[in-house]
Design an enzyme around this catalytic site. Structure first.
Site, PDB file in Angstrom:
ATOM      1  N   CYS A   1      -9.961  -0.498  -4.754  1.00 16.67           N
ATOM      2  CA  CYS A   1      -9.308   0.365  -4.796  1.00 16.67           C
ATOM      3  C   CYS A   1     -10.428   1.657  -5.853  1.00 16.67           C
ATOM      4  O   CYS A   1     -10.311   2.573  -6.582  1.00 16.67           O
ATOM      5  CB  CYS A   1      -8.295   0.815  -4.944  1.00 16.67           C
ATOM      6  SG  CYS A   1      -8.039  -0.527  -6.356  1.00 16.67           S
TER       7      CYS A   1
ATOM      8  N   GLN B   1       0.763  -0.824  -0.151  1.00 14.01           N
ATOM      9  CA  GLN B   1       0.069   0.029  -0.200  1.00 14.01           C
ATOM     10  C   GLN B   1       0.632   1.170  -0.336  1.00 14.01           C
ATOM     11  O   GLN B   1       2.247   0.968   0.704  1.00 14.01           O
ATOM     12  CB  GLN B   1      -0.863   0.127   1.614  1.00 14.01           C
ATOM     13  CG  GLN B   1      -1.659  -0.842   1.223  1.00 14.01           C
ATOM     14  CD  GLN B   1      -2.772  -1.152   0.150  1.00 14.01           C
ATOM     15  OE1 GLN B   1      -3.304   0.240  -0.048  1.00 14.01           O
ATOM     16  NE2 GLN B   1      -3.886  -2.075   0.338  1.00 14.01           N
TER      17      GLN B   1
END
Ligand SMILES: C[S@@+](CC[C@H](N)C(=O)[O-])C[C@H]1O[C@@H](n2cnc3c(N)ncnc32)[C@H](O)[C@@H]1O
Length: 397
Positions: free
Chosen positions: A353, A236
Site C-alpha cells: 500500500c 481490507q
C-alpha cells in the site's frame, strides 16, 4: 516568500496526490485541490527548503474538468484528495505515477467502485461532538454523510450525532456485507444500547474491549469463503476491490506445493489460495489476528494451512514455491530482505500500500526481478494506491 503570502498563479500540472503544481520565481508550490491550467489566487500555508504548500483562496479561471465537490467538510477533514476531479483523471494521475516509478506500462488501474466503499470508520468524540480528526490539525470535524463510507456506517454515525456522548472517547464502526460491529471506548463501565439496536441493525457491540452485545465476531464472505472479523483484526477496507486484488495475487502465485503468506493478518490471502497449493503457512505478528486466522481456518474446514504468530523474520528456508508478502506501509525490514534473497523460492508476490517502500524493497531484493505489476485503486478519492507485483528469482529465468 512567507506563510500567509498571497499570489495569483497558473497551475502547470497535477501530482498523484491531487495537488496542483505551480511555480513562483521557479520555486515549486503544491496547491491542494487545484487542477492543471487553472488560474488561482492562493495563500502559502507551509514552506520548506525545496517547496511550499498553498491553499486556494479564489478560483479565477476553473478547469473544464473541475467537478462540484459534494462534501461539506472536504477541506477541513483532509481525508479525500480527488473529490474535485473526474474519476478517470484521478486514475490517470495515479497510474502515471506508478508507471514512472517502476518503468512499467500499466494501462488500467483496477477498481470496482468510486464511492461508499469503506467498511470501517473510526470516529472520535470531543465536547459531546462526534467526527473525524482532521488530517493536519487533529481537530474534530463533524461530517455529513461521508462519501467514502458504506451507507450503513453513515446512518449509525447520524444516530450518534443526536445522542449524549459525554462518557465516550471513540466509536469504531465495521460492516461486512450482512453484519455490523461497534467498538466503543470510553470512561464508563456500562453503555445503554437499547435505542441503538432498536433503530439500527447491529450484530456486535464491544465496550472497552469487552463484548457487551451480540456476536464476538462478524463474518464477511467472498465466493464460498467465510472470513471472521474481530474488533482489532486487520481486514481490507474495500470489499469489492479486495476481490480484484486477491484475484491478481492468485493469478501471479499460480499453483504449487508450498506457499508462504508472510504478514498474513487474519489469513485471508492464504485461505483464498487454499486450492492452489498443497501446504500453506501464514506468519503474522498480531496475536488477535492469528486467533482470527485459526477461526477462519475452521469456519472454512481447511486443513492444508497453518498459522504462526511471530515477526516476519522467523521465516525459514522451507522450499516454498511462492512467497506472498503484504507488509505494512513501512515495507520489509532489512532482515526480511536478506532472508528472502537467500530463499530457494521461484516467485515472490509483493502486495503493497506504499509505492515508495515497494520500489525501495524491489531494488534491495536483488536476487529477484520485477516481472509484472498491477495497481488497484483500493482507496478511491484519496491519494493512496495499492500495488501487486510478481517478482521472479533470477536463476529461474
Ligand atoms: C497490510 S496488512 C496485510 C494483512 C493481510 N495480508 C490481508 O490482506 O488482510 C499487514 C499485516 O502485517 C502485520 N505485521 C506488521 N508488522 C509485522 C511483522 N514485523 N511481522 C509479521 N507481521 C507483521 C500486521 O499486523 C498486519 O496484519
Amino acid at each position: 516568500m512567507k506563510i500567509g503570502d498571497k499570489y495569483t498563479v497558473i497551475i502547470e500540472d497535477n501530482d498523484s496526490n491531487g495537488n496542483g503544481i505551480a511555480r513562483i520565481n521557479n520555486f515549486v508550490v503544491f496547491v491542494s485541490y487545484a487542477l492543471k491550467d487553472e488560474k488561482i489566487e492562493i495563500e502559502i500555508t507551509n514552506i520548506n527548503k525545496r517547496f511550499a504548500n498553498a491553499k486556494i483562496i479564489n478560483i479565477i479561471k476553473p478547469s473544464k474538468i473541475r467537478q462540484e465537490i459534494k462534501c461539506s467538510c472536504y477541506d477541513k477533514c483532509g481525508g479525500c484528495n480527488f473529490l474535485h476531479t473526474p474519476f478517470d483523471y484521478e486514475k490517470k494521475l495515479k497510474l502515471n505515477e506508478i508507471n514512472k516509478l517502476f518503468g512499467s506500462n500499466i494501462k488500467e488501474i483496477l477498481t470496482n467502485n468510486e464511492y461508499n466503499y469503506r467498511n470501517k470508520a473510526t470516529f472520535h468524540i470531543k465536547n459531546n461532538k462526534i467526527g473525524y480528526f482532521s488530517e493536519k490539525t487533529n481537530e474534530l470535524v463533524e461530517i455529513n454523510n461521508c462519501l467514502l463510507l458504506d451507507k450503513r456506517i453513515n446512518d449509525i454515525y447520524n444516530y450518534f450525532k443526536g445522542q449524549n456522548l459525554s462518557d465516550l472517547d471513540e466509536i469504531i464502526i465495521r460492516v461486512t456485507n450482512r453484519e455490523t460491529m461497534l467498538i466503543i471506548d470510553g470512561n464508563t463501565l456500562k453503555y445503554n444500547y437499547d435505542d441503538l439496536i432498536k433503530y439500527n441493525n447491529i450484530d456486535s457491540i464491544y465496550l472497552n474491549d469487552k463484548l457487551i452485545y451480540g456476536k464476538a465476531y462478524i463474518v464477511e464472505e467472498i465466493n464460498d469463503i467465510k472470513y471472521s472479523i474481530y474488533p482489532n483484526a486487520f481486514f481490507q477496507v474495500n470489499y469489492e476491490n479486495m476481490i480484484l486484488l486477491y484475484n491478481k495475487v492468485k493469478e501471479y502465485a499460480g499453483t504449487g506445493n508450498k506457499l508462504l503468506d508472510l504478514y498474513c493478518g487474519t489469513g485471508t490471502i492464504g485461505i483464498y489460495l487454499k486450492d492452489n497449493f498443497k501446504e500453506i503457512t501464514g506468519i503474522e505478528i498480531n496475536k488477535e489476528s492469528i486467533l482470527n486466522a485459526n477461526i477462519n481456518k475452521s469456519l472454512n474446514h481447511i486443513n492444508n494451512i497453518h498459522f504462526i504468530c511471530g515477526d516476519a523474520s522467523i521465516l525459514k528456508n522451507d522450499c516454498y514455491d511462492v512467497v506472498i508478502v503484504d507488509p505494512p506501509r513501512s515495507g520489509l525490514s532489512s532482515k526480511v530482505i536478506n532472508l528472502l534473497n537467500n530463499l530457494d523460492t521461484k516467485k515472490i508476490v509483493y502486495v503493497s500500500c506504499n509505492p515508495k517502500t515497494l520500489k525501495r524493497d524491489i531494488e534491495l531484493l536483488n536476487n529477484y526481478i520485477l516481472k509484472s505489476i498491477e495497481c488497484v485503486n483500493m482507496f478511491n478519492k484519496t491519494k493512496h494506491v495499492e500495488c501487486v507485483c510478481l517478482l521472479e528469482r533470477k536463476y529461474y529465468e
